[in-house]
Design an enzyme around this catalytic site. Structure first.
Site, PDB file in Angstrom:
ATOM      1  CB  CYS A   1      -0.481   2.429   4.107  1.00 22.05           C
ATOM      2  SG  CYS A   1      -1.987   1.827   3.339  1.00 22.05           S
ATOM      3  CG  ASP A   2       3.336   0.961   4.337  1.00 22.48           C
ATOM      4  OD1 ASP A   2       2.878   1.389   5.419  1.00 22.48           O
ATOM      5  OD2 ASP A   2       3.133  -0.198   3.933  1.00 22.48           O
TER       6      ASP A   2
ATOM      7  CB  CYS B   1      -0.915  -0.012   1.227  1.00 21.49           C
ATOM      8  SG  CYS B   1      -1.877   1.493   1.384  1.00 21.49           S
TER       9      CYS B   1
END
Ligand code: NAP
Length: 317
Positions: free
Chosen positions: A141-142, A138
């Protein structure tokens, strides 16, 4: 307060399809419950940007997911997050469905399966060991963890390309590694990519992800020449699409195709009476706009089914 276990409609899965089914179900006056194993949002919540959902020329996935969630809450449908459905049994051939969860066994007259899909993995050495240590599924997200670093995105679909474009804005350098010499992503997205500074490594197959504690290298093999090469990167974003989460549905006899996608008719009805399916778990185009349409139809069909079987005929459906 004791948990209310009796419902008319239970929707399993809180992505765009499930949330839409919940909104429509509640607006039809059904006692509707939306169960989600994680938090509401679905795969859309991880998208760095969506440009093809009508009403928004551009919206970040998590924002669209948040707006949908607000709408579910306003609709009156009940929501239970972090509530995995462990198994489903049916009391009789046309009886109630019993859904086992950590909160208890919920009972429903009809169910909508909107369980989406699970990320595909590369299945190469290092991928599992280094997940969370530079291997990610993701980018939104990261990605921010790799500001000013060098990263690789693996895949050639819309997810890989949109993630590569997003990462190009926040990292030092992005490689897009694709196993073929043409992309699967839609043309409009490809056009952005070709104008960006993302470096595309065509016909490149990932053989291994290396790093002692954190990712630092990817070993590639050229699909045409067989030559191997090394790419020094700080992170690898795996974006290979997903496989349908249809195991629960199959356990009660729902038919799927050979890829595991649920087969439905134009009313989103499966081969099992009272079981409807919507979104990415269904054999169809994997798009938010499509999932939303499925969810509305599935709830409408579930309403008609419940009216017909539980409340007596009303000349409907
Ligand atoms: P996808 O379209 O299935 O693409 C998966 C990509 O991963 C393909 O390029 C595929 O390569 C590659 N791949 C699969 N297995 C691989 C392996 N073992 N090793 C190397 N490469 C592998 O998946 P997606 O990009 O997640 O998109 C899924 C659906 O969501 C699509 O319908 C897409 O249009 C939609 N989507 C839409 C948006 C948007 O509208 N903003 C954003 C994301 C996704 P090959 O091409 O060689 O098969």
């Amino acid at each position: 307060m004791t948990e209310d276990l009796d419902w008319e409609l239970i929707i399993i899965g809180g992505g765009p399809a499930g949330m839409t089914a919940a909104i429509y179900g509640a607006r039809y006056g059904l006692k509707a419950l939306l169960l989600e194993s994680k938090v509401l949002g679905g795969a859309q919540a991880t998208s760095p940007g969506i440009e093809n959902y009508p009403g928004y020329t551009f919206i970040v996935g998590i924002e669209l997911a948040t707006k949908m969630k607000e709408q579910v809450r306003k609709s009156g449908a009940a929501i239970r997050e972090i509530t995995d459905v462990r198994s489903i049994v049916r009391e009789s051939d046309d009886g109630d469905f019993l859904l086992d969860t950590r909160r208890g066994v919920y009972r429903a007259k009809a169910i909508v399966v909107a369980t989406g899909g699970e990320h595909n993995q590369l299945g190469v050495p290092g991928e599992e060991r280094l997940t969370g240590r530079g291997v990610s599924f993701c980018a939104t997200c990261d990605g921010p963890l790799f500001r000013d670093k060098i990263v690789a995105v693996i895949g050639g679909g819309d997810t890989a390309v949109t993630e590569a474009l997003y990462l190009a804005e926040i990292t030092k350098k992005v490689y897009l590694v694709h196993r073929r010499d043409e992309l699967r992503a839609e043309k409009a997205v490809q056009d952005y990519l070709f104008k960006s500074n993302v470096e595309i490594l065509w016909s490149s197959v990932v053989k291994e992800i290396k790093g002692d504690d954190l990712v630092n290298e990817v070993i590639l093999e050229n699909a045409k020449t067989g030559e191997t090469s090394s790419l020094m990167v700080d992170a690898v974003f795996v974006a290979l699409g997903s496989r349908p989460e249809s195991g629960l549905a199959k356990s009660i006899g729902v038919e799927t195709n050979d890829r595991g996608e649920i087969l439905v008719n134009a009313k989103q009805a499966t081969n099992i009476a009272g079981v409807f399916a919507a979104g990415d778990v269904v054999e169809s185009m994997k798009q938010i706009a499509v999932a939303v349409g499925h969810g509305a139809i599935a709830a409408d069909s579930a309403y008609a089914y419940i009216r017909r079987t539980q409340r007596g005929p009303i000349g409907y459906a």
